[in-house]
Design a protein around this motif. Sequence first.
Motif, short mmCIF file in Angstrom:
data_model
loop_
_atom_site.label_atom_id
_atom_site.label_comp_id
_atom_site.label_asym_id
_atom_site.label_seq_id
_atom_site.Cartn_x
_atom_site.Cartn_y
_atom_site.Cartn_z
N THR A 7 0.82 -1.22 0.00
CA THR A 7 0.00 0.00 0.00
C THR A 7 0.84 1.27 0.00
O THR A 7 0.39 2.32 -0.43
N GLN A 8 2.08 1.18 0.51
CA GLN A 8 2.99 2.34 0.58
C GLN A 8 4.38 1.92 0.08
O GLN A 8 5.36 1.94 0.85
N PRO A 9 4.51 1.53 -1.18
CA PRO A 9 5.79 0.96 -1.64
C PRO A 9 6.99 1.89 -1.53
O PRO A 9 8.08 1.46 -1.16
N LYS A 10 6.81 3.18 -1.83
CA LYS A 10 7.95 4.10 -1.77
C LYS A 10 8.45 4.26 -0.33
O LYS A 10 9.64 4.23 -0.06
N LEU A 11 7.50 4.44 0.59
CA LEU A 11 7.85 4.61 1.99
C LEU A 11 8.58 3.37 2.52
O LEU A 11 9.63 3.47 3.15
N TYR A 12 8.04 2.19 2.25
CA TYR A 12 8.62 0.98 2.82
C TYR A 12 9.91 0.57 2.13
O TYR A 12 10.75 -0.10 2.72
N LYS A 13 10.11 1.00 0.89
CA LYS A 13 11.40 0.78 0.23
C LYS A 13 12.47 1.60 0.95
O LYS A 13 13.57 1.13 1.22
N LYS A 14 12.11 2.84 1.29
CA LYS A 14 13.03 3.72 2.02
C LYS A 14 13.31 3.16 3.41
O LYS A 14 14.45 3.13 3.87
N ILE A 15 12.26 2.70 4.08
CA ILE A 15 12.41 2.12 5.42
C ILE A 15 13.32 0.90 5.38
O ILE A 15 14.17 0.71 6.25
N SER A 16 13.16 0.05 4.36
CA SER A 16 13.95 -1.18 4.29
C SER A 16 15.44 -0.91 4.13
O SER A 16 16.27 -1.74 4.47
N LYS A 17 15.78 0.27 3.60
CA LYS A 17 17.19 0.63 3.43
C LYS A 17 17.79 1.27 4.69
O LYS A 17 18.99 1.43 4.78
N HIS A 18 16.93 1.61 5.64
CA HIS A 18 17.39 2.27 6.87
C HIS A 18 17.92 1.21 7.83
O HIS A 18 17.35 0.13 7.96
#
Length: 114
Positions: A7-18
């Motif tokens: 539902t929030q692919p951009k946000l969770y892609k960024k989170i996964s890199k953190h």
Amino acid sequence: LDQPAFTQPKLYKKISKHPTTLELFEKRLIDEGVFSKEEADEIRQFVLDSYEKDFEASKTLEPNDTDWLATKWKGFKGPTQHSRIRPTGVEIDVLRDIGMKAGSVPDDFKLHRQ
């Protein structure tokens, strides 16, 4: 089930890199000289080995009745066995009235259907 990465692919892609909280805290402790990278790795391995050992042990565990909280209450006397019952609240009709009012919606209120 909800999949926030869908539902929030951009946000969770960024989170996964953190870095994780553990990674950040470990780096901070190493940077502050609390312990070395090798010591951090040793602690991590010790914890993981402990989890693995306990997981394997759980496969052959034979539960004991005294392991469960309910058995700790055997023989416990209830309130009616210690003293007489005393009034400590309000009349049941008052509670029912409050409950009915708390669960009702005014006629002029537009309630969301969900």
